[in-house]
Design an enzyme around this catalytic site. Structure first.
Site, PDB file in Angstrom:
ATOM      1  N   SER A   8      25.813   8.116  93.301  1.00  0.00           N
ATOM      2  CA  SER A   8      26.114   7.756  91.915  1.00  0.00           C
ATOM      3  C   SER A   8      26.281   9.004  91.067  1.00  0.00           C
ATOM      4  CB  SER A   8      25.008   6.856  91.362  1.00  0.00           C
ATOM      5  OG  SER A   8      25.376   6.350  90.105  1.00  0.00           O
ATOM      6  N   HIS A  19      16.431  15.807  93.722  1.00  0.00           N
ATOM      7  CA  HIS A  19      15.217  16.609  93.648  1.00  0.00           C
ATOM      8  C   HIS A  19      15.016  17.140  92.232  1.00  0.00           C
ATOM      9  CE1 HIS A  19      15.008  17.160  98.191  1.00  0.00           C
ATOM     10  NE2 HIS A  19      16.218  16.649  98.003  1.00  0.00           N
ATOM     11  N   ASP A  73      23.456  17.003  95.976  1.00  0.00           N
ATOM     12  CA  ASP A  73      24.831  17.322  96.357  1.00  0.00           C
ATOM     13  C   ASP A  73      25.756  16.568  95.415  1.00  0.00           C
ATOM     14  OD1 ASP A  73      23.580  18.581  98.412  1.00  0.00           O
ATOM     15  OD2 ASP A  73      24.581  17.498 100.023  1.00  0.00           O
TER      16      ASP A  73
END
Length: 362
Positions: free
Chosen positions: A331, A220, A144
C-alpha cells in the site's frame, strides 16, 4: 389446477437487487477503464512524456466508491488464509513472483513449499543482511517502495503526487490534546500546520512511499522516536497506485488508514499506513486492539487510542529499523514530521527505495 404456482417477489425488492447489480457492474467497468488509463499513463511516463494532471469529478469518485472494495478485500484476506496443497504452492507463488518481479533470493526462507498460504508468502521475512540500516542519516525508509513525493508541507496542504494535494488536517484528523502527547506543548499558531510545530525555527516535512504488490510488505521504524497515540480512520479501500493518486484528489483522506503520532529528537513525528484495495488488513505489532476493515463503519468516523494513558507513562519507544507493522499485500506509507530548516532529503521523485536506505538528514 395442476399448474405450479408462480411466486413473485415484491417489485421494490427486485428493483433494489437489479439496481445494486447495475451499480456494481458500472463501477467495476469504470474501475477497469481507469486501470487501462493508468497503463497508458505509465507507458508515457517511461518515455519521458509529462502528462497533464486530470482530476476526477465528484461523480467519478462516487462511481468508483460504488465498487464493494471493502467486501472484496475481506474476501481476498480470507482466501489468502486458505492453506494450499504442497504440490500447488510452487506453481502459484512462481506465477506471482514472475508477475510482480519478486526477488526470492532476499527471503529468509527461499523454499516456496515452506509458505502454507498466500498470506504467509506476502508477509515473508528477509535475510538479516538483505536490508542494512543506514547509521549515518537520521531518517531511513520504513519500507521498500517507490517515492511518490517529498518536501516541505506548505499552506496546510500535502502533495500525494506532483500537482495533486490533500488537506493535512483531513488526513491526520483534529489535533490531539497535549495531555495525550509525550512531547512539549506546540508553539502558538493559527493554522493546523503551525499547531504541530513544537520548536522555533522548525518546519514540517512529508514523504510518501508507495509499496507495490511485489515489494517487501513489512514496515519498520524510520527513526528513533516514541509513539504516543494511534488514530484509526475506517474508510474506502480504493487503489493507491500512482495513476489513481494522480487522478483522485485527497485519495489518502478517503481511504482507511492508521495514523501513529509521537515525537523524536526534533519534535513532532508521525507515520501513517494507508490501506488500499485488497489491503484491508493493516497490522501494528505492539497494538493488539487495532482491527481494520470492519464490515460496518460510519463515514468520517475515527477512533483514538493513547499509549500513554492506556499502557504506560512513556509511550512506545521505537528504535530506527525496528519492526513496526505489516500490510497484507502492499500500500502506501506517509511520513509527516517536524525538523530544523536545514533538513535535506536525499531523494528523487519516482525513485525506487528499499527499507533501511536514507531518506534524509541534517
Amino acid at each position: 389446477t395442476d399448474r405450479k404456482k408462480l411466486h413473485t417477489a415484491p417489485v421494490r425488492q427486485v428493483f433494489r437487487l437489479r439496481f445494486f447489480h447495475v451499480l456494481v457492474a458500472t463501477g467495476g467497468g469504470y474501475a477497469g477503464y481507469r486501470k487501462y488509463e493508468d497503463y497508458k499513463w505509465r507507458q508515457l511516463e517511461k518515455r519521458g512524456i509529462e502528462v497533464p494532471v486530470k482530476l476526477a469529478s465528484e461523480w467519478e469518485v462516487a462511481l468508483y466508491k460504488s465498487v464493494p472494495t471493502r467486501l472484496l478485500s475481506r474476501a481476498w484476506g480470507r482466501l489468502n488464509q486458505v492453506e494450499l496443497p504442497t504440490w500447488l504452492r510452487k506453481p502459484v507463488y512462481s506465477l506471482y513472483i514472475w508477475t510482480f518481479g519478486v526477488n526470492m533470493k532476499e527471503a529468509a526462507v527461499e523454499d516456496l513449499h515452506h509458505y502454507r498460504n498466500l498470506s504467509e508468502f506476502f508477509r515473508r521475512k528477509l535475510k538479516p543482511q538483505a536490508r542494512p540500516v543506514c547509521c549515518v542519516h537520521s531518517v531511513i525508509s520504513p519500507s521498500d517502495g517507490k517515492i511518490l513525493n517529498f518536501g516541505q508541507v506548505k499552506n496546510c496542504e500535502v502533495e500525494q503526487v506532483k500537482g495533486v494535494t490533500y488537506s493535512l488536517e483531513s488526513f491526520l484528523g483534529p489535533r490531539i490534546s497535549t495531555e495525550e502527547m509525550h512531547f512539549s506543548q506546540a508553539l502558538p499558531g493559527n493554522s493546523f500546520q503551525q499547531q504541530l510545530v513544537t520548536k522555533e525555527g522548525n518546519e514540517l516535512y512529508h514523504c510518501v512511499i508507495y509499496l507495490a504488490p511485489g515489494d517487501y510488505h513489512c514496515f519498520h521504524s524510520p527513526t528513533d522516536w516514541t509513539v504516543s497515540h494511534r488514530r484509526h480512520f475506517p474508510g474506502s479501500l480504493m487503489s493507491v497506485n500512482p495513476g489513481v493518486a494522480r487522478w483522485i484528489k485527497e485519495l489518502f483522506c478517503h481511504n482507511e488508514r492508521v495514523v501513529l503520532t509521537g515525537d523524536w529528537k526534533h519534535g513532532f513525528f508521525s507515520l501513517t499506513a494507508v490501506g488500499a484495495t485488497n489491503v484491508g488488513s493493516i497490522r501494528i505489532y505492539f497494538d493488539q486492539d487495532l482491527h481494520t476493515n470492519s464490515p460496518s463503519y460510519s463515514k468520517g468516523s475515527y477512533n483514538d487510542f493513547s499509549f500513554i494513558s492506556n499502557n504506560n507513562k512513556e509511550g512506545i519507544p521505537m528504535r530506527k529499523g525496528e519492526h513496526l507493522g505489516e500490510f497484507n499485500l502492499g500500500s502506501t506509507i506517509v511520513l509527516i514530521f517536524e525538523a530544523p530548516k536545514d533538513f535535506k532529503f536525499n531523494l528523487k521523485a519516482g525513485q525506487k527505495i528499499r527499507f533501511g536506505e536514507a531518506l534524509g538528514s541534517l
